[in-house]
Design an enzyme around this catalytic site. Structure first.
Site, PDB file in Angstrom:
ATOM      1  N   SER A   3     -28.370  71.037  53.967  1.00  0.00           N
ATOM      2  CA  SER A   3     -27.273  70.336  52.890  1.00  0.00           C
ATOM      3  C   SER A   3     -26.461  69.362  53.667  1.00  0.00           C
ATOM      4  O   SER A   3     -26.058  69.437  54.930  1.00  0.00           O
ATOM      5  CB  SER A   3     -26.561  71.493  52.263  1.00  0.00           C
ATOM      6  OG  SER A   3     -27.527  72.257  51.364  1.00  0.00           O
TER       7      SER A   3
HETATM    8  N1  SAH Z   1     -29.181  76.720  53.463  1.00  0.00           N
HETATM    9  C1  SAH Z   1     -30.108  75.642  53.989  1.00  0.00           C
HETATM   10  C2  SAH Z   1     -30.394  74.832  53.003  1.00  0.00           C
HETATM   11  C3  SAH Z   1     -31.650  75.223  52.523  1.00  0.00           C
HETATM   12  S1  SAH Z   1     -32.423  74.042  51.268  1.00  0.00           S
HETATM   13  C4  SAH Z   1     -29.616  75.381  55.363  1.00  0.00           C
HETATM   14  O1  SAH Z   1     -28.473  75.364  55.495  1.00  0.00           O
HETATM   15  O2  SAH Z   1     -30.511  74.587  55.977  1.00  0.00           O
HETATM   16  C5  SAH Z   1     -33.215  75.342  50.269  1.00  0.00           C
HETATM   17  C6  SAH Z   1     -34.133  76.534  50.801  1.00  0.00           C
HETATM   18  O3  SAH Z   1     -34.278  77.392  49.678  1.00  0.00           O
HETATM   19  C7  SAH Z   1     -35.285  76.057  51.333  1.00  0.00           C
HETATM   20  O4  SAH Z   1     -35.428  76.210  52.693  1.00  0.00           O
HETATM   21  C8  SAH Z   1     -36.492  76.595  50.503  1.00  0.00           C
HETATM   22  O5  SAH Z   1     -37.615  76.870  51.142  1.00  0.00           O
HETATM   23  C9  SAH Z   1     -35.620  77.657  49.963  1.00  0.00           C
HETATM   24  N2  SAH Z   1     -36.117  78.184  48.676  1.00  0.00           N
HETATM   25  C10 SAH Z   1     -36.721  77.724  47.562  1.00  0.00           C
HETATM   26  N3  SAH Z   1     -37.027  78.867  46.849  1.00  0.00           N
HETATM   27  C11 SAH Z   1     -36.664  79.755  47.235  1.00  0.00           C
HETATM   28  C12 SAH Z   1     -36.856  81.129  46.640  1.00  0.00           C
HETATM   29  N4  SAH Z   1     -37.333  81.367  45.657  1.00  0.00           N
HETATM   30  N5  SAH Z   1     -36.608  82.079  47.556  1.00  0.00           N
HETATM   31  C13 SAH Z   1     -35.956  81.951  48.726  1.00  0.00           C
HETATM   32  N6  SAH Z   1     -35.823  80.937  49.328  1.00  0.00           N
HETATM   33  C14 SAH Z   1     -36.131  79.640  48.589  1.00  0.00           C
END
Ligand code: SAH
Length: 230
Positions: free
Chosen positions: A64
């Site tokens: 993000s």
């Molecule tokens: N917090 C992260 C940003 C992540 S982007 C950072 O600081 O880098 C969103 C993330 O959610 C992705 O890695 C994706 O794989 C995960 N995601 C998507 N659907 C999900 C689910 N159902 N359960 C857990 N993670 C999920």
């Protein structure tokens, strides 16, 4: 860029992107100044690590924008030592910011290779976080209740399990919606959520496919974790 350039870039990031936009909590600003965001982005994008936008981290996912990480962290209004559940570990950057805040993070990720990479980055930086592979729609029932919950991918609506696993008086910050999304901050009172803030955002969707098997041992990496050291 050497390490001093990265440090300077972080100071600028905090002043121009975060404080200037109204996030004033000194603990959040301090954490954002300390966590080396460039360690969480792919090598070839390190020079952009402190820019004012999200970046790709592989598997179609993104880390993000710095402001959003700061906003969400501040939205929790969590006391030191609070247990915080993060859904969507991704690169592990948001998890590291929670560690640097002196919180106790638990983070759930669906994509095994991302979780493995995040575990190794967090371990290398000495950030103690408990990471789990799973579907974030279910939360992490065995560790509930949580004082705060951050969701970093957008479901259509707030999953009931997350509301159940939030402690009374705890806060959740979660993007909701499909095309037009709102980042909703809410507090749990008398078992129900009361919305206290919402801003328009764009996150990747919270998906619900089957959970793939974990290849290497995240547990081994977790055991090597030490408390966050400056
Ligand atoms: N917090 C992260 C940003 C992540 S982007 C950072 O600081 O880098 C969103 C993330 O959610 C992705 O890695 C994706 O794989 C995960 N995601 C998507 N659907 C999900 C689910 N159902 N359960 C857990 N993670 C999920």
């Amino acid at each position: 860029m050497d390490v001093y350039d990265f440090e300077l870039a972080r100071v600028r990031m905090v002043e121009r992107q975060i404080r200037a936009r109204g996030v004033g909590d000194p603990r959040v600003l301090d954490a954002m100044r300390r966590v080396p965001r460039h360690e969480f982005v792919p090598e070839e994008l390190r020079h952009e690590a402190y820019a004012d936008h999200p970046l790709p981290i592989g598997a179609g996912q993104t880390i993000s924008q710095p402001y959003i990480v700061a906003y969400m962290t501040a939205a929790l209004a969590a006391r030191p030592g609070a247990r915080v559940l993060e859904i969507g570990t991704g690169s592990g950057y948001q998890t590291a910011v929670l560690c640097a805040m002196g919180l106790e993070p638990f983070s759930v990720e669906l994509v095994a290779p991302l979780l493995e990479r995040a575990a190794s980055t967090l371990s290398r930086l000495g950030c103690a976080a408990r990471l789990s592979l799973g579907d974030g729609h279910d939360g992490l029932p065995r560790e509930a209740p949580f004082d705060g919950i951050l969701v970093t991918a957008a479901p259509r609506r707030i999953p009931e399990a997350l509301v159940d696993q939030l402690a009374e008086g705890g806060r959740i910050c979660i993007p909701v919606g499909e095309n037009a999304q709102d980042l909703v901050t809410a507090v749990k009172r008398d078992g129900a959520l009361r919305i206290i803030d919402r801003i328009p955002v764009r996150f990747v969707p919270l998906v619900s496919p089957p959970v793939p098997p974990l290849k290497t041992s995240v547990r081994a990496a977790q055991e090597a974790l030490k408390p966050w050291i400056r």
